[in-house]
Design a protein around this motif. Sequence first.
Motif, PDB file in Angstrom:
ATOM      1  N   VAL A  98      -2.131   5.829   4.484  1.00 51.84           N
ATOM      2  CA  VAL A  98      -2.444   4.398   4.428  1.00 51.84           C
ATOM      3  C   VAL A  98      -3.110   4.025   5.739  1.00 51.84           C
ATOM      4  O   VAL A  98      -2.509   4.156   6.815  1.00 51.84           O
ATOM      5  CB  VAL A  98      -1.166   3.562   4.204  1.00 51.84           C
ATOM      6  CG1 VAL A  98      -1.483   2.075   4.320  1.00 51.84           C
ATOM      7  CG2 VAL A  98      -0.561   3.856   2.844  1.00 51.84           C
TER       8      VAL A  98
ATOM      9  N   ARG B 168      -8.703  -0.847  -1.495  1.00 52.34           N
ATOM     10  CA  ARG B 168      -8.804  -1.444  -0.163  1.00 52.34           C
ATOM     11  C   ARG B 168      -8.624  -2.950  -0.309  1.00 52.34           C
ATOM     12  O   ARG B 168      -9.374  -3.618  -1.012  1.00 52.34           O
ATOM     13  CB  ARG B 168     -10.161  -1.151   0.471  1.00 52.34           C
ATOM     14  CG  ARG B 168     -10.346  -1.876   1.832  1.00 52.34           C
ATOM     15  CD  ARG B 168     -11.747  -1.692   2.365  1.00 52.34           C
ATOM     16  NE  ARG B 168     -11.943  -0.335   2.820  1.00 52.34           N
ATOM     17  CZ  ARG B 168     -13.151   0.238   2.931  1.00 52.34           C
ATOM     18  NH1 ARG B 168     -14.233  -0.434   2.569  1.00 52.34           N
ATOM     19  NH2 ARG B 168     -13.252   1.485   3.357  1.00 52.34           N
TER      20      ARG B 168
ATOM     21  N   ALA C 181       0.824  -1.204   0.000  1.00 50.10           N
ATOM     22  CA  ALA C 181       0.000   0.000   0.000  1.00 50.10           C
ATOM     23  C   ALA C 181       0.862   1.260   0.000  1.00 50.10           C
ATOM     24  O   ALA C 181       0.533   2.254  -0.676  1.00 50.10           O
ATOM     25  CB  ALA C 181      -0.929  -0.009   1.214  1.00 50.10           C
TER      26      ALA C 181
ATOM     27  N   GLN D 123      -6.023   0.249   3.225  1.00 53.19           N
ATOM     28  CA  GLN D 123      -6.575   1.065   2.144  1.00 53.19           C
ATOM     29  C   GLN D 123      -5.765   2.351   1.961  1.00 53.19           C
ATOM     30  O   GLN D 123      -5.096   2.814   2.882  1.00 53.19           O
ATOM     31  CB  GLN D 123      -8.040   1.405   2.430  1.00 53.19           C
ATOM     32  CG  GLN D 123      -8.242   2.294   3.645  1.00 53.19           C
ATOM     33  CD  GLN D 123      -9.698   2.482   3.970  1.00 53.19           C
ATOM     34  OE1 GLN D 123     -10.435   1.502   4.118  1.00 53.19           O
ATOM     35  NE2 GLN D 123     -10.139   3.743   4.075  1.00 53.19           N
ATOM     36  N   HIS D 124      -5.847   2.891   0.746  1.00 51.31           N
ATOM     37  CA  HIS D 124      -5.211   4.173   0.418  1.00 51.31           C
ATOM     38  C   HIS D 124      -5.999   4.808  -0.718  1.00 51.31           C
ATOM     39  O   HIS D 124      -6.873   4.176  -1.326  1.00 51.31           O
ATOM     40  CB  HIS D 124      -3.741   3.953   0.014  1.00 51.31           C
ATOM     41  CG  HIS D 124      -3.573   3.063  -1.178  1.00 51.31           C
ATOM     42  ND1 HIS D 124      -3.663   3.502  -2.470  1.00 51.31           N
ATOM     43  CD2 HIS D 124      -3.338   1.720  -1.260  1.00 51.31           C
ATOM     44  CE1 HIS D 124      -3.479   2.492  -3.299  1.00 51.31           C
ATOM     45  NE2 HIS D 124      -3.285   1.392  -2.590  1.00 51.31           N
TER      46      HIS D 124
END
Length: 358
Positions: free
Chosen positions: A272, A341, A262, A288-289
Amino acid sequence: MIEHLKGPSKVDLPDGGVALVNPVLSEDGAKMGYSLVAVERAAFEPDWATLGKSAALGAALSVLFLAPLGWIAGRRMTRPIRELARAISRIGQDPSTQIESELSSNADPELARIYSAVRRLIAELRERQQAQRRALSSERLAAVGRMTAAVAHEINNPLGGLINAVQTLKVHGDSEATRRRSVDLLQRGLHQIRVTVSALLPQARIEDRDFGAQDFDDVLTLAGPAAVSRSVVIRGVSSIEADAHIAASILRQVLLNLVLNAVKAADADDEVLVKCAIDDEAFEITVQHRGKAFSQADLQTIVDSTMGDDPRGFGLWVCHQIALQRGGRFGVDESHKPGTRMVFRIPNRESHEDHSVS
């Protein structure tokens, strides 16, 4: 009746014999008398006993002398065929060079062609075996290369953070809290590396502890240097209140792979977000980012095509394999927009039944 004979005449006797009557003439042709030659019937009956003995003796002599000669001649005639049959039956069992060296030459045109065909077959078999050995050697080298890359990947992931912890000790080692936290981080990180290396040794007994809240903090710390180099912020949210019933080295490996992937995919100054949730049924990680989007199709392409060969997708491939083997799931939550994600979820239990990897 005899008086009328003018020349030799055969007369059958009543007892089965034969008589030859011939008139005797004078110089002027007058009959002077008759000559009679009679042969009894017994003279015409064959002596079967004598004839049988002679025939048996002749047959015995023929068998005695002709049979060995015929056997010797037959052996000489069938020797090339037997030699070819033995050579063909040994193909694939004995070394081809040895089989070929034991094949003699033959002057017969038909047999010479058969010998030539067998030699070509042996030569092609030898070339095929050599090609198989070269392919096997290349495959082994490739497997060693993949294993080396995998080990290097899983060791290098925590190693950067451990080096950063050593630097922290050098600079802030006077602080008791910093020193204790850094030493604990080094101990857990080195334990993870030891477990990773021990997994390569079939005879090694791997003893590992359960994943806990401190391991979550360790992973974020180990990924810190990579995040700083890309101007990315890592934020962790954990609901871990008790240890999971899963080996710490496995979850640390998965979590670190996801966080580092990520960080690499996130944009500069991006965040992140790492979440860990645990209950009695399952352990779940979400990372997720808001950077470049990554779809489930992209993940499936990496899993199906690279099978861990591509270093860029090796971390994701490892996460997929662990989830698959433990009866969990690993994929992309495509409802998350923008960015990506990743969701990793496996059952929370001490033992599991390995699922066949398709």
